[in-house]
Write a protein that holds these residues in place. Sequence first.
Motif, PDB file in Angstrom:
ATOM      1  N   VAL A  14      37.773 -25.002  80.193  1.00  0.00           N
ATOM      2  CA  VAL A  14      38.627 -25.991  80.848  1.00  0.00           C
ATOM      3  C   VAL A  14      39.632 -26.501  79.818  1.00  0.00           C
ATOM      4  O   VAL A  14      39.252 -27.069  78.796  1.00  0.00           O
ATOM      5  CB  VAL A  14      37.803 -27.169  81.419  1.00  0.00           C
ATOM      6  N   PHE A  15      40.913 -26.279  80.073  1.00  0.00           N
ATOM      7  CA  PHE A  15      41.968 -26.747  79.181  1.00  0.00           C
ATOM      8  C   PHE A  15      42.389 -28.174  79.508  1.00  0.00           C
ATOM      9  O   PHE A  15      42.652 -28.973  78.619  1.00  0.00           O
ATOM     10  CB  PHE A  15      43.212 -25.839  79.274  1.00  0.00           C
ATOM     11  N   ARG A  16      42.490 -28.448  80.815  1.00  0.00           N
ATOM     12  CA  ARG A  16      42.932 -29.769  81.278  1.00  0.00           C
ATOM     13  C   ARG A  16      42.283 -30.038  82.617  1.00  0.00           C
ATOM     14  O   ARG A  16      42.152 -29.133  83.439  1.00  0.00           O
ATOM     15  CB  ARG A  16      44.455 -29.767  81.425  1.00  0.00           C
ATOM     16  N   GLY A  17      41.867 -31.274  82.831  1.00  0.00           N
ATOM     17  CA  GLY A  17      41.345 -31.657  84.127  1.00  0.00           C
ATOM     18  C   GLY A  17      39.847 -31.853  84.125  1.00  0.00           C
ATOM     19  O   GLY A  17      39.198 -31.962  83.070  1.00  0.00           O
ATOM     20  N   LEU A  18      39.301 -31.885  85.342  1.00  0.00           N
ATOM     21  CA  LEU A  18      37.890 -32.181  85.551  1.00  0.00           C
ATOM     22  C   LEU A  18      37.424 -31.406  86.774  1.00  0.00           C
ATOM     23  O   LEU A  18      38.089 -31.416  87.822  1.00  0.00           O
ATOM     24  CB  LEU A  18      37.748 -33.683  85.788  1.00  0.00           C
ATOM     25  N   HIS A  55      27.931 -19.585  92.513  1.00  0.00           N
ATOM     26  CA  HIS A  55      28.596 -20.788  91.996  1.00  0.00           C
ATOM     27  C   HIS A  55      29.873 -21.112  92.769  1.00  0.00           C
ATOM     28  O   HIS A  55      30.461 -20.234  93.392  1.00  0.00           O
ATOM     29  CB  HIS A  55      28.936 -20.615  90.516  1.00  0.00           C
ATOM     30  N   THR A  56      30.231 -22.387  92.723  1.00  0.00           N
ATOM     31  CA  THR A  56      31.519 -22.864  93.223  1.00  0.00           C
ATOM     32  C   THR A  56      32.104 -23.819  92.193  1.00  0.00           C
ATOM     33  O   THR A  56      31.388 -24.393  91.372  1.00  0.00           O
ATOM     34  CB  THR A  56      31.406 -23.633  94.556  1.00  0.00           C
ATOM     35  N   PHE A  57      33.420 -23.982  92.254  1.00  0.00           N
ATOM     36  CA  PHE A  57      34.139 -24.955  91.449  1.00  0.00           C
ATOM     37  C   PHE A  57      34.843 -25.916  92.396  1.00  0.00           C
ATOM     38  O   PHE A  57      35.541 -25.471  93.305  1.00  0.00           O
ATOM     39  CB  PHE A  57      35.212 -24.277  90.582  1.00  0.00           C
ATOM     40  N   GLU A  58      34.683 -27.194  92.178  1.00  0.00           N
ATOM     41  CA  GLU A  58      35.412 -28.215  92.921  1.00  0.00           C
ATOM     42  C   GLU A  58      36.238 -29.007  91.917  1.00  0.00           C
ATOM     43  O   GLU A  58      35.691 -29.551  90.955  1.00  0.00           O
ATOM     44  CB  GLU A  58      34.448 -29.136  93.659  1.00  0.00           C
ATOM     45  N   PHE A  59      37.542 -29.076  92.132  1.00  0.00           N
ATOM     46  CA  PHE A  59      38.453 -29.671  91.161  1.00  0.00           C
ATOM     47  C   PHE A  59      38.704 -31.132  91.522  1.00  0.00           C
ATOM     48  O   PHE A  59      39.221 -31.444  92.585  1.00  0.00           O
ATOM     49  CB  PHE A  59      39.726 -28.836  91.083  1.00  0.00           C
ATOM     50  N   LEU A  60      38.299 -32.007  90.619  1.00  0.00           N
ATOM     51  CA  LEU A  60      38.364 -33.445  90.859  1.00  0.00           C
ATOM     52  C   LEU A  60      39.751 -34.008  90.583  1.00  0.00           C
ATOM     53  O   LEU A  60      40.099 -35.067  91.100  1.00  0.00           O
ATOM     54  CB  LEU A  60      37.316 -34.163  90.008  1.00  0.00           C
ATOM     55  N   ASN A  61      40.525 -33.338  89.758  1.00  0.00           N
ATOM     56  CA  ASN A  61      41.938 -33.639  89.561  1.00  0.00           C
ATOM     57  C   ASN A  61      42.632 -32.327  89.222  1.00  0.00           C
ATOM     58  O   ASN A  61      41.988 -31.279  89.167  1.00  0.00           O
ATOM     59  CB  ASN A  61      42.150 -34.749  88.512  1.00  0.00           C
ATOM     60  N   ASP A  62      43.938 -32.355  89.030  1.00  0.00           N
ATOM     61  CA  ASP A  62      44.645 -31.122  88.695  1.00  0.00           C
ATOM     62  C   ASP A  62      44.030 -30.545  87.422  1.00  0.00           C
ATOM     63  O   ASP A  62      43.887 -31.254  86.420  1.00  0.00           O
ATOM     64  CB  ASP A  62      46.134 -31.386  88.504  1.00  0.00           C
ATOM     65  N   THR A  63      43.652 -29.273  87.489  1.00  0.00           N
ATOM     66  CA  THR A  63      42.874 -28.647  86.416  1.00  0.00           C
ATOM     67  C   THR A  63      43.459 -27.290  86.051  1.00  0.00           C
ATOM     68  O   THR A  63      43.873 -26.528  86.927  1.00  0.00           O
ATOM     69  CB  THR A  63      41.405 -28.478  86.858  1.00  0.00           C
ATOM     70  N   VAL A  64      43.470 -26.997  84.749  1.00  0.00           N
ATOM     71  CA  VAL A  64      43.847 -25.677  84.245  1.00  0.00           C
ATOM     72  C   VAL A  64      42.666 -25.140  83.451  1.00  0.00           C
ATOM     73  O   VAL A  64      42.115 -25.835  82.587  1.00  0.00           O
ATOM     74  CB  VAL A  64      45.104 -25.740  83.352  1.00  0.00           C
ATOM     75  N   MET A  65      42.271 -23.921  83.769  1.00  0.00           N
ATOM     76  CA  MET A  65      41.128 -23.310  83.083  1.00  0.00           C
ATOM     77  C   MET A  65      41.294 -21.802  83.036  1.00  0.00           C
ATOM     78  O   MET A  65      42.116 -21.234  83.771  1.00  0.00           O
ATOM     79  CB  MET A  65      39.818 -23.665  83.795  1.00  0.00           C
ATOM     80  N   ALA A  66      40.541 -21.163  82.153  1.00  0.00           N
ATOM     81  CA  ALA A  66      40.504 -19.701  82.068  1.00  0.00           C
ATOM     82  C   ALA A  66      39.090 -19.250  82.394  1.00  0.00           C
ATOM     83  O   ALA A  66      38.121 -19.972  82.145  1.00  0.00           O
ATOM     84  CB  ALA A  66      40.899 -19.232  80.676  1.00  0.00           C
TER      85      ALA A  66
END
Length: 140
Positions: free
Chosen positions: A50-54, A84-95
């Motif tokens: 995770v680079f940015r976000g939550l 698995h699932t991902f739920e983005f709590l705010n704007d997020t950038v990830m690899a």
Amino acid sequence: MSTTTSSVLRDARGEIHNLRIGAARFNVLASRAGAMRSGDVHRSRQLDLVFRGLCTVTTREAGRDVRRTYGAGSLIELPAHVPHTFEFLNDTVMAEWWPDAAFEARYYRPYRAKVDRAYAAMADAMDGGASRKGGRACFP
């Protein structure tokens, strides 16, 4: 070693940039707050940075759902064969990448149904659903 961009996929949830560097494949995801992704399982482990976000990651472990939240700087390791699932709590950038084998995925239907419902709601809120096809997310 060459670097190529295989594709950029866009929908109401944000963007996924599919990249290759040499033989390695990885994705860079820019996801909007409220988006949900994945709902799948892989034969090899998956790593996410995770680079940015939550984001909250839900995994299926020993017959129950386990939720963990990660923020900027977190390295997430999802073992092989764990839905698995991902739920983005705010704007997020990830690899995300799969270090042990070539990429492959199959949907874990109970989680994928949640991803599809969340996508449909997000697409409808943004543009009346014009960006979605048949109520299902077009990609992870």
